[in-house]
Design an enzyme around this catalytic site. Sequence first.
Site, PDB file in Angstrom:
ATOM      1  N   ALA A 141       0.815  -1.213   0.000  1.00  0.00           N
ATOM      2  CA  ALA A 141       0.000   0.000   0.000  1.00  0.00           C
ATOM      3  C   ALA A 141       0.853   1.269   0.000  1.00  0.00           C
ATOM      4  CB  ALA A 141      -0.950  -0.003   1.199  1.00  0.00           C
ATOM      5  N   ALA A 180      -1.794  -6.694   0.805  1.00  0.00           N
ATOM      6  CA  ALA A 180      -2.179  -8.080   1.047  1.00  0.00           C
ATOM      7  C   ALA A 180      -2.067  -8.457   2.523  1.00  0.00           C
ATOM      8  CB  ALA A 180      -1.309  -9.022   0.214  1.00  0.00           C
ATOM      9  N   HIS A 181      -1.022  -7.924   3.195  1.00  0.00           N
ATOM     10  CA  HIS A 181      -0.717  -8.482   4.527  1.00  0.00           C
ATOM     11  C   HIS A 181      -1.658  -8.028   5.630  1.00  0.00           C
ATOM     12  CE1 HIS A 181       1.377  -5.239   6.860  1.00  0.00           C
ATOM     13  NE2 HIS A 181       1.431  -4.692   5.663  1.00  0.00           N
ATOM     14  N   THR A 210       9.798  -7.141 -12.505  1.00  0.00           N
ATOM     15  CA  THR A 210       9.296  -8.506 -12.652  1.00  0.00           C
ATOM     16  C   THR A 210       8.235  -8.791 -11.603  1.00  0.00           C
ATOM     17  OG1 THR A 210      11.340  -9.293 -13.611  1.00  0.00           O
ATOM     18  CG2 THR A 210       9.968 -10.950 -12.531  1.00  0.00           C
ATOM     19  N   CYS A 215       6.191   6.895  24.245  1.00  0.00           N
ATOM     20  CA  CYS A 215       7.292   6.047  24.672  1.00  0.00           C
ATOM     21  C   CYS A 215       7.474   4.833  23.774  1.00  0.00           C
ATOM     22  CB  CYS A 215       7.087   5.600  26.108  1.00  0.00           C
ATOM     23  SG  CYS A 215       7.437   6.931  27.264  1.00  0.00           S
TER      24      CYS A 215
END
Lengths: 127, 403
Positions: free
Chosen positions: B74, B203-204, B242, B327
Amino acid sequence: MAYSEKVLDHYENPRNVGSFAKEEEGVATGMVGAPACGDVMKLQIKVGKDGVIEDAKFKTYGCGSAIASSSLVTEWVKGKTIDQALEIKNTQIAEELALPPVKIHCSILAEDAIKAAVADYKKKHEG
Amino acid sequence: MLKFPIYLDYSATTPVDPRVAAKMIPWLTEHFGNPASRSHAYGWEAEKAVEEAREQVAALVNADPKEIIWTSGATESNNLAIKGAAQFYKGKGKHIITLKTEHKAVLDTVRELERQGFEATYLDVQENGLVDLQVLKAAIRPDTIVISVMYVNNEVGVIQPIAEIGELCREKGIVFHVDAAQATGKVEIDLATLKVDLMSFSAHKTYGPKGIGALYVRRKPRVRLEAQMHGGGHERGLRSGTLATHQIIGMGEAFRIAREEMAAENGRIRALRDKLLKGLQDIEATYVNGDVEQRVPHNLNISFAYVEGESLIMAIKDVAVSSGSACTSASLEPSYVLRALGRNDELAHSSIRFTIGRFTTEEEIDYTIALLHRKIGKLRELSPLWEMVQEGVDLDTVQWAAH
């Protein structure tokens, strides 16, 4: 944040947590830091007639190293005179706890808390 | 059997679904061909699989497969969309509008365009995290060429009014980009009706592999982009390089599963989130950050006043969550998203983001609720602020020694 064993020990088992009644004889309070900055320390000392710190308590709002730094200084100031307590330096605290560089300000705040508590004591007793 | 730490950080990333991983593996070893090889069967089979994955990604958002461009994720999609559109349409104008609560991949991209001579407006959001359409409308200038608004906020999970903004942009002839990294599989996305020109996917965040994403580029009416990556002319010249066949196949399978299972899955996840919310709300002085209704089902961002975020994270190390606390960040600044919602620094420091997912169980939620009750009690015992509040002190009236 990867902390040293000593920080984790003080964080898991903080020493001398609590408060003395403010009006109690020989009690002085130092409050430093600000909520907006992410840490506030309250250090209280109870000073005997001989000028020796008999007891100390703290409460801290802050990260793990802020809690550990303040817990450590309650142990260190006990048995010291108020002038000896003022000799505790932030570098000693940082070294003892092996604080990472980004957390050095926590040790500075703990040193400031000692100074503020002693100043409060002097104001009450030497004023 | 609980496995520790309990993972409640699904908005940071998700595990690859085992079905996805199984589908990917043969494309690393057996079917290793380059999809761009036109001269032999290795290339042909890879190309066919890549096109099937493209169809699966397009199907989740009701788009034409020809409108899907593969990217590395993204962040790259946001860069390609915003820089590509701004540079292509710079003859029309130089003004870009976005929100202060966007992901850094959008904010930093717009900042870079400012350095290149474009002008930008970063809009405030309302207290609930949503953009005010009237404010957006008022910010549009005759030379506005691109508006970028995220579908779902990564920190607080609020869903922006994308359909309404789309109408506005189309009417004014402004290119509308949407970062949908956090939206896929969470909200229904219908690009046949939404007037969105460019949409970024990852995708993740949806049980696919890291390192692969896509950009939707509308064909009707056609939106044009300047390529940002030059080379062999892959992806119709918009993104050379590719194609990562195995990653693409993983994304396709992940999005296929999302499309088929999202209705049931979101129902289950919403029930878990609501249980978590109910279980935490009876802790005193807790505040939910962001709109409760206009929100994805898996997100709960909550501030526990008078305890500091990092120490809370340490205390609840049995659960893996995120905090808006300074923090936990490199910058020592509390979350800019929570600040944009008007939360004061103290509450921003004390915020925890819980994000629930496909593999979260009810037992894990029960454990988390009990743990939070225990640890917040302990930290408040330790907190001078809590003590002062119990004594009736108004913390806003205290003169703090800021450092």
